[in-house]
Design a protein around this motif. Structure first.
Motif, short mmCIF file in Angstrom:
data_model
loop_
_atom_site.label_atom_id
_atom_site.label_comp_id
_atom_site.label_asym_id
_atom_site.label_seq_id
_atom_site.Cartn_x
_atom_site.Cartn_y
_atom_site.Cartn_z
N GLU A 5 3.32 -0.21 15.30
CA GLU A 5 1.88 -0.04 15.50
C GLU A 5 1.15 -0.77 14.39
N ILE A 6 0.16 -1.58 14.76
CA ILE A 6 -0.74 -2.20 13.79
C ILE A 6 -2.05 -1.43 13.90
N ARG A 7 -2.45 -0.83 12.77
CA ARG A 7 -3.60 0.06 12.79
C ARG A 7 -4.40 -0.10 11.50
N PRO A 8 -5.65 0.37 11.51
CA PRO A 8 -6.45 0.32 10.27
C PRO A 8 -5.76 1.12 9.16
N ALA A 9 -5.84 0.60 7.96
CA ALA A 9 -5.28 1.29 6.80
C ALA A 9 -6.12 2.53 6.49
N ALA A 10 -5.45 3.54 5.97
CA ALA A 10 -6.11 4.79 5.58
C ALA A 10 -5.75 5.10 4.13
N ARG A 11 -6.47 6.04 3.59
CA ARG A 11 -6.28 6.44 2.18
C ARG A 11 -4.80 6.75 1.89
N GLU A 12 -4.14 7.42 2.81
CA GLU A 12 -2.74 7.81 2.57
C GLU A 12 -1.78 6.62 2.60
N ASP A 13 -2.24 5.45 2.98
CA ASP A 13 -1.40 4.24 3.00
C ASP A 13 -1.44 3.46 1.70
N VAL A 14 -2.38 3.78 0.82
CA VAL A 14 -2.63 2.95 -0.36
C VAL A 14 -1.40 2.81 -1.25
N THR A 15 -0.65 3.88 -1.45
CA THR A 15 0.55 3.79 -2.30
C THR A 15 1.51 2.74 -1.77
N GLU A 16 1.77 2.75 -0.46
CA GLU A 16 2.70 1.80 0.14
C GLU A 16 2.14 0.38 0.12
N ILE A 17 0.84 0.24 0.37
CA ILE A 17 0.22 -1.09 0.34
C ILE A 17 0.34 -1.69 -1.05
N VAL A 18 -0.02 -0.93 -2.06
CA VAL A 18 0.03 -1.44 -3.44
C VAL A 18 1.46 -1.77 -3.84
N ALA A 19 2.41 -0.97 -3.41
CA ALA A 19 3.81 -1.27 -3.72
C ALA A 19 4.21 -2.62 -3.12
N MET A 20 3.77 -2.91 -1.91
CA MET A 20 4.08 -4.21 -1.30
C MET A 20 3.36 -5.35 -2.02
N LEU A 21 2.10 -5.12 -2.42
CA LEU A 21 1.36 -6.15 -3.15
C LEU A 21 2.04 -6.48 -4.48
N ALA A 22 2.68 -5.49 -5.09
CA ALA A 22 3.31 -5.68 -6.40
C ALA A 22 4.76 -6.17 -6.31
N ASP A 23 5.30 -6.26 -5.11
CA ASP A 23 6.73 -6.53 -4.93
C ASP A 23 7.08 -8.02 -4.88
N ASP A 24 6.61 -8.77 -5.84
CA ASP A 24 7.05 -10.15 -6.03
C ASP A 24 6.61 -10.58 -7.43
N PRO A 25 7.08 -11.71 -7.92
CA PRO A 25 6.75 -12.09 -9.31
C PRO A 25 5.24 -12.20 -9.57
N LEU A 26 4.48 -12.74 -8.63
CA LEU A 26 3.03 -12.86 -8.84
C LEU A 26 2.36 -11.50 -8.80
#
Length: 150
Positions: A5-26
């Motif tokens: 499912e592709i859906r709008p992000a919600a407050r409870e998704d922020v932890t997982e989103i930030v973890a993905m944003l941080a998961d590479d050298p940049l």
């Protein structure tokens, strides 16, 4: 691809989103998963702006991908509306599964639905695998980008 499912992000998704944003050298250099306050503030701004679409891809109750789509009305190109795709991230376990393609296709379809005549994205110059991925999806390298930190 299983049940996705592709859906709008919600407050409870922020932890997982930030973890993905941080998961590479940049991302590891510029993201702070230990302090979610600025991300939650940013999410509130995004949710209040109808031209911003932060979405997550969820499979079996787990956030496995994300992107942000920004709709920009403009005067140039005969008054064309365009969109910008940013922050595309796929969970490490899902890379190579076709999920990135599904997210980009969602963004292109939503851009069309919003009346956009052009979809743009930028990718850090060091992300050569991402460049090949975007080219396979029909994007062309066309501009030289500049940044000014404030």
């Amino acid at each position: 691809m299983g049940d996705l499912e592709i859906r709008p992000a919600a407050r409870e998704d922020v932890t997982e989103i930030v973890a993905m944003l941080a998961d590479d050298p940049l991302g590891a250099q510029r993201e702070s998963p230990d302090d979610l306050a600025p991300y939650l503030t940013a999410l509130e701004r995004l949710l209040g702006d109808p031209n911003q679409h932060l979405v997550v891809a969820e499979r079996e109750g787990r956030v496995v991908g994300t992107l942000q789509l920004t709709i920009i009305p403009g005067l140039s190109r005969r008054g064309a509306t365009r969109s910008i795709i940013e922050g595309v991230r796929i969970h490490a376990d899902e890379r190579g599964s076709g999920l990135g393609t599904r997210l980009i296709e969602w963004a292109i379809d939503e851009s069309r639905r919003q009346g956009c005549r052009l979809v743009q994205l930028t990718s850090d110059i060091t992300r050569t695998d991402a460049h090949r991925f975007y080219e396979r999806l029909g994007f062309e390298a066309s501009h030289l980008g500049f940044k000014l930190p404030l």
